[in-house]
Design an enzyme around this catalytic site. Structure first.
Site, PDB file in Angstrom:
ATOM      1  N   CYS A 113     -24.883 -21.807  59.374  1.00 44.41           N
ATOM      2  CA  CYS A 113     -24.151 -20.567  59.103  1.00 44.41           C
ATOM      3  C   CYS A 113     -22.792 -20.494  59.791  1.00 44.41           C
ATOM      4  O   CYS A 113     -21.985 -19.618  59.475  1.00 44.41           O
ATOM      5  CB  CYS A 113     -25.001 -19.367  59.491  1.00 44.41           C
ATOM      6  SG  CYS A 113     -26.492 -19.196  58.474  1.00 44.41           S
ATOM      7  N   HIS A 251     -20.276 -13.750  60.820  1.00 49.37           N
ATOM      8  CA  HIS A 251     -21.326 -14.226  59.929  1.00 49.37           C
ATOM      9  C   HIS A 251     -22.253 -13.064  59.611  1.00 49.37           C
ATOM     10  O   HIS A 251     -22.672 -12.318  60.500  1.00 49.37           O
ATOM     11  CB  HIS A 251     -22.096 -15.365  60.594  1.00 49.37           C
ATOM     12  CG  HIS A 251     -23.382 -15.690  59.917  1.00 49.37           C
ATOM     13  ND1 HIS A 251     -23.457 -15.960  58.569  1.00 49.37           N
ATOM     14  CD2 HIS A 251     -24.660 -15.761  60.398  1.00 49.37           C
ATOM     15  CE1 HIS A 251     -24.722 -16.183  58.250  1.00 49.37           C
ATOM     16  NE2 HIS A 251     -25.463 -16.076  59.339  1.00 49.37           N
ATOM     17  N   ASN A 281     -27.471 -12.479  53.600  1.00 54.98           N
ATOM     18  CA  ASN A 281     -26.953 -13.573  54.416  1.00 54.98           C
ATOM     19  C   ASN A 281     -26.725 -14.772  53.498  1.00 54.98           C
ATOM     20  O   ASN A 281     -27.681 -15.373  53.009  1.00 54.98           O
ATOM     21  CB  ASN A 281     -27.969 -13.906  55.512  1.00 54.98           C
ATOM     22  CG  ASN A 281     -27.552 -15.057  56.404  1.00 54.98           C
ATOM     23  OD1 ASN A 281     -26.676 -15.838  56.066  1.00 54.98           O
ATOM     24  ND2 ASN A 281     -28.219 -15.189  57.547  1.00 54.98           N
TER      25      ASN A 281
END
Length: 324
Positions: A113, A251, A281
């Site tokens: 990520c 993020h 996400n």
């Protein structure tokens, strides 16, 4: 040495909207539970025929249009992904082909990520010495590696891609970058099978080892314990203070966790940009998607300082300070 800036941004998400009730059905959780735990209300999942490279190329095309750059002007394509089309070749090679970017060197970066910031650093380093233009893409299709019965993960993730075009001259200036990896914590986030350590043989498939796994409590502790100190050190090293930051693009891991992190960072004059409410996400895509949406909305003004903060599997952390 060439000064490198962000000349354009773009994003692409699949058409299919997946509600919390649909995503959480097999795991036994509903919309109210997901919203309370994550602040996510829906996400996009790829169609069966869509691969990571398809989303990446579409986002890349949008960024090229934004920058006024044609594919043949690219010298480098970097794709940040932990869900490649195949283990080999690099997904970036497919993106090069789809875009018709003949002559561009193309490779992948996997920092999960945090991947977009790591890819940005790699491309910026190349262009600083060689000049030219680079396309940096974060793209992931996590819906293919989620265990539908695991409520800790299946409701968190969506699919998508975001992109930046880097080059000399006009555009947002990349003022500083910092990358960190805490390998002793690598086991907190992983896909156990499918590599040389544990091939995805029938025994592994029967055990469900092909699925993404995450120790959510330990990851949250990592973010709470490490991110504030690392962020403050990065700002100090960059010669700026918390009140100099106007925009925070983290993020998009979990909305509840981000609210707590933002409060701890005390970026009192900054706006935190969020896309997770509708996209979930999206892995390495989350920072460039969020940056592209904020740019498209006109949120940034010349001279604004933007802090990009990636964190995730590895455990990896990446920061970028951008002056719009």
């Amino acid at each position: 040495m060439t000064e490198v800036g962000i000349l354009g941004t773009g994003a692409q998400v699949p058409d299919r909207v997946v509600s919390n009730d649909e995503a959480g059905a097999a795991a036994g959780v509903d919309d109210a539970w997901v919203v309370r735990k994550t602040a996510i209300r829906e996400r996009r999942w790829a169609a069966p025929e869509q691969a990571t490279s398809d989303l990446a190329a579409a986002a890349g095309s949008a960024a090229l249009r934004s920058a006024g750059i044609t594919p043949d002007q690219l010298s480098v394509i970097v794709v940040a992904t932990s869900t490649p089309d195949r283990p080999q070749p690099p997904t970036a090679a497919y993106v090069q082909q789809l875009l018709g970017a003949v002559g561009a060197a193309a490779f992948d970066v996997n920092a999960v990520c945090s991947g977009e910031v790591f890819a940005l650093a790699a491309a910026e380093g190349i262009l600083t010495r060689r000049g030219g233009h680079a396309l940096v893409i974060g793209a992931d299709v996590y819906s293919r590696i989620l265990n539908p019965a695991d409520r800790r993960t299946v409701v968190l993730f969506g699919d998508g891609a975001g992109a930046m075009v880097l080059g000399p001259g006009r555009g947002a200036r990349v003022r500083n970058l910092a990358l960190h990896t805490f390998g002793e914590l690598a086991g907190l986030i992983e896909v156990p099978a499918g590599g040389s350590r544990r091939p995805a043989d029938q025994a592994a498939l029967d055990a469900g080892l092909q699925y993404f796994t995450m120790d959510g409590r330990a990851v949250r502790s990592f973010v709470e314990d490490r991110l504030p100190l690392l962020t403050k050190q990065f700002l100090h090293d960059s010669g700026v203070g918390p009140d100099d930051i106007r925009h925070f693009v983290p993020h998009q891991a979990n909305g509840v966790m981000l609210d707590a992190l933002f409060a701890e960072l005390a970026l009192n004059r900054a706006v935190m940009h969020r896309t997770l409410t509708h996209y979930g996400n999206t892995g390495a895509a989350s920072i460039p998607i969020t940056l592209a949406e904020a740019a498209r909305s006109g949120a940034f003004r010349p001279g604004d300082l933007i802090l990009l903060a990636g964190f995730g599997g590895g455990m990896a952390v990446g920061f970028a300070l951008v002056e719009w």
